[in-house]
Design a protein around this motif. Structure first.
Motif, PDB file in Angstrom:
ATOM      1  N   THR A 190      48.511 -58.011 -27.779  1.00  0.00           N
ATOM      2  CA  THR A 190      47.614 -56.860 -27.830  1.00  0.00           C
ATOM      3  C   THR A 190      46.469 -57.039 -28.827  1.00  0.00           C
ATOM      4  O   THR A 190      45.296 -56.840 -28.471  1.00  0.00           O
ATOM      5  CB  THR A 190      48.402 -55.581 -28.140  1.00  0.00           C
ATOM      6  OG1 THR A 190      49.388 -55.381 -27.122  1.00  0.00           O
ATOM      7  CG2 THR A 190      47.486 -54.378 -28.182  1.00  0.00           C
ATOM      8  N   PRO A 191      46.731 -57.430 -30.084  1.00  0.00           N
ATOM      9  CA  PRO A 191      45.595 -57.657 -30.990  1.00  0.00           C
ATOM     10  C   PRO A 191      44.695 -58.804 -30.533  1.00  0.00           C
ATOM     11  O   PRO A 191      43.465 -58.743 -30.714  1.00  0.00           O
ATOM     12  CB  PRO A 191      46.267 -57.991 -32.334  1.00  0.00           C
ATOM     13  CG  PRO A 191      47.651 -57.448 -32.219  1.00  0.00           C
ATOM     14  CD  PRO A 191      48.010 -57.579 -30.786  1.00  0.00           C
ATOM     15  N   PHE A 192      45.291 -59.849 -29.941  1.00  0.00           N
ATOM     16  CA  PHE A 192      44.475 -60.979 -29.495  1.00  0.00           C
ATOM     17  C   PHE A 192      43.507 -60.562 -28.398  1.00  0.00           C
ATOM     18  O   PHE A 192      42.314 -60.887 -28.459  1.00  0.00           O
ATOM     19  CB  PHE A 192      45.389 -62.096 -28.987  1.00  0.00           C
ATOM     20  CG  PHE A 192      44.646 -63.183 -28.258  1.00  0.00           C
ATOM     21  CD1 PHE A 192      43.931 -64.129 -28.962  1.00  0.00           C
ATOM     22  CD2 PHE A 192      44.652 -63.235 -26.870  1.00  0.00           C
ATOM     23  CE1 PHE A 192      43.237 -65.134 -28.295  1.00  0.00           C
ATOM     24  CE2 PHE A 192      43.962 -64.227 -26.198  1.00  0.00           C
ATOM     25  CZ  PHE A 192      43.252 -65.181 -26.914  1.00  0.00           C
TER      26      PHE A 192
ATOM     27  N   ARG B 159      35.065 -56.666 -22.156  1.00  0.00           N
ATOM     28  CA  ARG B 159      36.031 -55.590 -22.062  1.00  0.00           C
ATOM     29  C   ARG B 159      36.262 -55.124 -20.626  1.00  0.00           C
ATOM     30  O   ARG B 159      37.389 -55.010 -20.165  1.00  0.00           O
ATOM     31  CB  ARG B 159      35.577 -54.410 -22.923  1.00  0.00           C
ATOM     32  CG  ARG B 159      35.821 -54.633 -24.408  1.00  0.00           C
ATOM     33  CD  ARG B 159      35.290 -53.523 -25.263  1.00  0.00           C
ATOM     34  NE  ARG B 159      35.609 -53.745 -26.670  1.00  0.00           N
ATOM     35  CZ  ARG B 159      35.106 -53.036 -27.686  1.00  0.00           C
ATOM     36  NH1 ARG B 159      34.210 -52.077 -27.423  1.00  0.00           N
ATOM     37  NH2 ARG B 159      35.461 -53.299 -28.915  1.00  0.00           N
ATOM     38  N   ARG B 160      35.207 -54.847 -19.897  1.00  0.00           N
ATOM     39  CA  ARG B 160      35.386 -54.352 -18.537  1.00  0.00           C
ATOM     40  C   ARG B 160      36.019 -55.422 -17.637  1.00  0.00           C
ATOM     41  O   ARG B 160      36.876 -55.127 -16.811  1.00  0.00           O
ATOM     42  CB  ARG B 160      34.050 -53.897 -17.940  1.00  0.00           C
ATOM     43  CG  ARG B 160      34.222 -53.158 -16.616  1.00  0.00           C
ATOM     44  CD  ARG B 160      32.903 -52.646 -16.084  1.00  0.00           C
ATOM     45  NE  ARG B 160      32.236 -51.759 -17.020  1.00  0.00           N
ATOM     46  CZ  ARG B 160      32.538 -50.465 -17.157  1.00  0.00           C
ATOM     47  NH1 ARG B 160      33.489 -49.924 -16.426  1.00  0.00           N
ATOM     48  NH2 ARG B 160      31.878 -49.725 -18.032  1.00  0.00           N
ATOM     49  N   ILE B 161      35.601 -56.666 -17.810  1.00  0.00           N
ATOM     50  CA  ILE B 161      36.170 -57.740 -17.000  1.00  0.00           C
ATOM     51  C   ILE B 161      37.661 -57.898 -17.265  1.00  0.00           C
ATOM     52  O   ILE B 161      38.473 -58.049 -16.342  1.00  0.00           O
ATOM     53  CB  ILE B 161      35.429 -59.064 -17.280  1.00  0.00           C
ATOM     54  CG1 ILE B 161      33.988 -58.955 -16.804  1.00  0.00           C
ATOM     55  CG2 ILE B 161      36.132 -60.238 -16.596  1.00  0.00           C
ATOM     56  CD1 ILE B 161      33.160 -60.185 -17.123  1.00  0.00           C
ATOM     57  N   LEU B 162      38.040 -57.828 -18.536  1.00  0.00           N
ATOM     58  CA  LEU B 162      39.461 -57.963 -18.870  1.00  0.00           C
ATOM     59  C   LEU B 162      40.269 -56.770 -18.369  1.00  0.00           C
ATOM     60  O   LEU B 162      41.406 -56.929 -17.919  1.00  0.00           O
ATOM     61  CB  LEU B 162      39.626 -58.125 -20.376  1.00  0.00           C
ATOM     62  CG  LEU B 162      39.288 -59.512 -20.935  1.00  0.00           C
ATOM     63  CD1 LEU B 162      39.416 -59.516 -22.448  1.00  0.00           C
ATOM     64  CD2 LEU B 162      40.214 -60.557 -20.329  1.00  0.00           C
ATOM     65  N   ILE B 163      39.713 -55.582 -18.443  1.00  0.00           N
ATOM     66  CA  ILE B 163      40.430 -54.401 -17.955  1.00  0.00           C
ATOM     67  C   ILE B 163      40.667 -54.514 -16.459  1.00  0.00           C
ATOM     68  O   ILE B 163      41.803 -54.329 -15.973  1.00  0.00           O
ATOM     69  CB  ILE B 163      39.650 -53.117 -18.291  1.00  0.00           C
ATOM     70  CG1 ILE B 163      39.720 -52.823 -19.793  1.00  0.00           C
ATOM     71  CG2 ILE B 163      40.200 -51.929 -17.510  1.00  0.00           C
ATOM     72  CD1 ILE B 163      38.908 -51.630 -20.222  1.00  0.00           C
ATOM     73  N   LEU B 164      39.635 -54.824 -15.700  1.00  0.00           N
ATOM     74  CA  LEU B 164      39.782 -54.916 -14.249  1.00  0.00           C
ATOM     75  C   LEU B 164      40.678 -56.087 -13.862  1.00  0.00           C
ATOM     76  O   LEU B 164      41.517 -55.980 -12.955  1.00  0.00           O
ATOM     77  CB  LEU B 164      38.408 -55.055 -13.595  1.00  0.00           C
ATOM     78  CG  LEU B 164      37.437 -53.879 -13.810  1.00  0.00           C
ATOM     79  CD1 LEU B 164      36.113 -54.141 -13.099  1.00  0.00           C
ATOM     80  CD2 LEU B 164      38.053 -52.579 -13.314  1.00  0.00           C
TER      81      LEU B 164
ATOM     82  N   ALA C 105      46.752 -56.199 -22.326  1.00  0.00           N
ATOM     83  CA  ALA C 105      45.306 -56.181 -22.573  1.00  0.00           C
ATOM     84  C   ALA C 105      44.692 -54.815 -22.321  1.00  0.00           C
ATOM     85  O   ALA C 105      43.532 -54.582 -22.681  1.00  0.00           O
ATOM     86  CB  ALA C 105      44.622 -57.220 -21.690  1.00  0.00           C
ATOM     87  N   LEU C 106      45.435 -53.901 -21.704  1.00  0.00           N
ATOM     88  CA  LEU C 106      44.821 -52.667 -21.217  1.00  0.00           C
ATOM     89  C   LEU C 106      44.623 -51.614 -22.297  1.00  0.00           C
ATOM     90  O   LEU C 106      43.546 -51.026 -22.418  1.00  0.00           O
ATOM     91  CB  LEU C 106      45.675 -52.089 -20.076  1.00  0.00           C
ATOM     92  CG  LEU C 106      45.693 -52.917 -18.790  1.00  0.00           C
ATOM     93  CD1 LEU C 106      46.730 -52.378 -17.828  1.00  0.00           C
ATOM     94  CD2 LEU C 106      44.324 -52.914 -18.145  1.00  0.00           C
TER      95      LEU C 106
END
Length: 645
Positions: free
Chosen positions: A63-65, A76-81, A322-323
């Motif tokens: 999570t921190p990474f 951020r958006r790419i990782l969320i999706l 990651a979310l």
């Protein structure tokens, strides 16, 4: 001239609330019921503790990474999706893992059906040998079915039912007679058959009727024995029969399962036979299989399932971790960019409402299904199907989620400063230990409370109701949060929260029915909600500008990461050795002991409060007095002095 972009903060907050509602609902479909799923796959409490401990440990590392990487590289958006999309596939992987023994799924599934429905109500036609938590020997299901039919036709049905209900004992298996007498039957087919089977077979005049002679009856039984032997079942049955000791005392009957089988005679015989469950039974089956198949396996079925689940859980947690922080960081930076930070922090309420609604709904839906949707799919798979559907909806909302990446990201520096603040304050260290202990105890509740409810005949509907009551109680208490913290203070709220937590887990150890857990869930408002609000308040008073959220994250990792991981590992071994009741009693004692230490240590540590500069800067100037103390607050803040209280 180019028009300035308009920022619709209300719409952004609505999208963020919807996102948290759907994402929390998706997680509630699976995460609270994971340990029930592991149990139905055949894993022991020790292995369940290992898997859940590994899950929490991966959360603490990943999570921190992910949060740092997303902010550092503006992804951020790419990782969320991407995380949402890949989590759907990772969640569905669990439905492909086969159970160690399909009979275990029927046992725990039908246990709740036996409580709430009539006898045999939801049993499948092809599996009538599973009734409630009564388990029929699989050998008895395949051997000499005509003998059982003869017994049912020769004896009155009411007599048989009365006998079964009255004794409810383990019955003698037919393979015992076959294994012990088959060699003698071969040598004395004509002369010795009647003598050998006399102790096992009732006279034909009693069980078959006057139309069939004794010789014809015995000859028909002999033909059936030959057919069974030719089919290849005798060797396995003979070996297995030697591992079923007879006539256990009454103290051991609570550890035996009911076994119904046919015997060589024409009526059903009674006897006490221990049906081994757990790892010993599976190891014994593996030894027998290796002996007769001459095959070698590095891992038995249970350890193979453990390895598969560890891989699936690790992959799932790496993707899903990651979310939470990335979405939270993106929303905070967005609100900070449009000068609306004061509206940050309320989205968790929608997350709690989504969790309560999804847990209640999925529990009711699954509880009304048969044990298996089809020949290969257990009804527990519905949890993962619901998760996949809700994550897909979350993915659609995530496309429009309000995200802004700040130009400067000093997460590492903030973390170092936050750890320095916590380590340099004695009272803060008490709160650190408190959240660690709370995380460890909470992990035992999350991992084995549903096991305790299931042992008392509870279905998943009651489990969903229990979860919903706890989360809704926290939301309702939040309406009185400020008043409560003002009356009790931070230390008083922590004290009261620990008392409620100790009482709650002690109550869990004495559950007596499926509904008994519901009233005590109201204490979640204090044992979880009020306690965390006090911790956040203490962190805000201790923090310097810009470090508040960093301290919150440190507390979050210590509780849900490190504390939950240690608690899961330890609780699995404790349940395997002493039982769930002793686990919860130990947790209650731990909470009370730490409460005493917390109060004593707090009284010995001098109280220091750092000026909260961000609050002073945000304060309304009309509320400030004209006194010298009020006018000199900025001078004091610049000097960085501490105010002794």
């Amino acid at each position: 001239m180019k028009r300035n972009k308009q920022w619709n903060v209300s719409k952004a907050l609505a999208l963020a609330s919807l996102y948290h509602f759907l994402h929390s609902a998706a997680a509630a479909c699976v995460v609270p019921f994971l340990t029930i799923y592991f149990r139905q796959l055949g894993l022991t409490a020790q292995f369940v503790g290992i898997i859940m401990g590994a899950k929490c440990f991966i959360f603490m590392l990943c999570t921190p990474f992910w949060s740092y990487y997303a902010g550092r590289h503006n992804k951020r958006r790419i990782l969320i999706l991407g995380s949402l999309l890949l989590s759907v596939g990772a969640g569905l992987l669990f439905t492909l893992i086969p159970p160690i023994d399909k009979e275990i799924g029927y046992k725990f599934c039908n246990k709740s059906l036996y409580i709430k429905n009539s006898w045999k109500q939801n049993a499948r036609p092809e599996d009538k040998h599973y009734i409630g938590d009564v388990k029929m020997n699989k050998f008895a299901h395949t051997i000499l079915p005509t003998v059982v039919n003869a017994a049912l036709t020769s004896h009155p049905r009411s007599t048989l039912q009365a006998e079964i209900k009255e004794n409810l004992q383990v019955l003698t298996t037919v393979e015992t007679a076959i294994a012990n007498r088959i060699s003698s039957l071969k040598q004395s087919q004509n002369t010795g058959l009647s003598n050998i089977t006399h102790s096992y077979v009732s006279t034909p005049s009693e069980d078959i009727g006057s139309t069939q002679t004794t010789d014809d009856y015995l000859q028909s039984k002999w033909n059936q024995l030959l057919q069974i032997k030719d089919s290849g079942h005798v060797g396995t049955m003979g070996e297995t029969a030697n591992h079923f000791p007879v006539k256990e005392d009454n103290k051991k009957k609570n550890r035996t399962s009911d076994v119904y089988s046919s015997s060589v005679n024409s009526h059903i015989m009674k006897g006490d036979a221990v049906l081994k469950v757990g790892s010993e039974d599976r190891l014994e089956k593996q030894r027998i299989s290796t002996k007769y198949d001459h095959s070698f396996k590095i891992l038995d079925n249970q350890h193979q399932t453990l390895v598969l689940l560890l891989l699936a859980v690790s992959l799932w947690e790496i993707l899903a971790s990651a979310l939470e922080w990335i979405a939270d960081d993106g929303l905070y930076d967005y609100l900070d960019f449009v000068d609306s930070v004061d509206r940050y922090g309320k989205q968790w309420i929608w997350g709690y409402l989504g969790t309560a609604g999804a847990a209640l709904s999925i529990g009711i839906v699954v509880d009304r299904l048969d044990c298996f949707i089809n020949a290969y799919t257990s009804r527990i798979a519905v949890h993962f199907y619901g998760y996949a559907a809700l994550i897909t909806l979350t993915l659609l909302v995530g496309v429009f989620y309000p995200i802004h990446t700040a130009r400067k990201n000093d997460m590492i520096n903030h973390t170092v400063k936050g750890l320095h603040l916590l380590g340099g304050d004695g009272r803060a260290m008490l709160y650190v230990i408190t959240v660690f202990i709370m995380g460890a105890i909470r992990s035992t509740i999350n991992n084995f409370l549903f096991w305790q409810m299931q042992d008392n005949g509870s279905g998943e509907a009651f489990m969903g109701v229990a979860l919903a009551i706890g989360f809704i109680a926290e939301v309702l208490l939040y309406l009185f949060k400020d008043r409560m913290l003002k009356i009790f203070s931070f230390s008083g709220s922590v004290t009261f929260g620990l008392i409620c937590l100790a009482a709650q887990v002690l109550y869990y150890s004495f559950l007596w029915s499926s509904w008994a857990v519901l009233p005590i869930q109201i204490l979640n408002a204090f044992s979880n909600g009020a306690l965390w609000w006090a911790v956040w308040g203490q962190a805000n008073d201790l923090a310097t500008p810009g470090i508040e959220r960093t301290l919150h994250k440190i507390y979050h990792i210590l509780s849900f990461g490190l504390g939950a991981s240690v608690g899961s590992f330890c609780s699995g071994f404790i349940v395997s050795s002493f039982g769930i009741e002793r686990l919860y009693q130990a947790c209650s004692a731990t909470a009370m002991v730490w409460l005493v230490v917390f109060l004593i240590a707090q009284s010995k540590i001098p109280r220091q409060k750092r000026l909260n500069y961000s609050r002073l800067l945000a304060a309304d100037t009309s509320d400030m007095s004209d006194s010298d103390d009020a006018q000199d607050w900025l001078v004091t803040a610049l000097k960085g002095d501490f105010v002794q209280k």
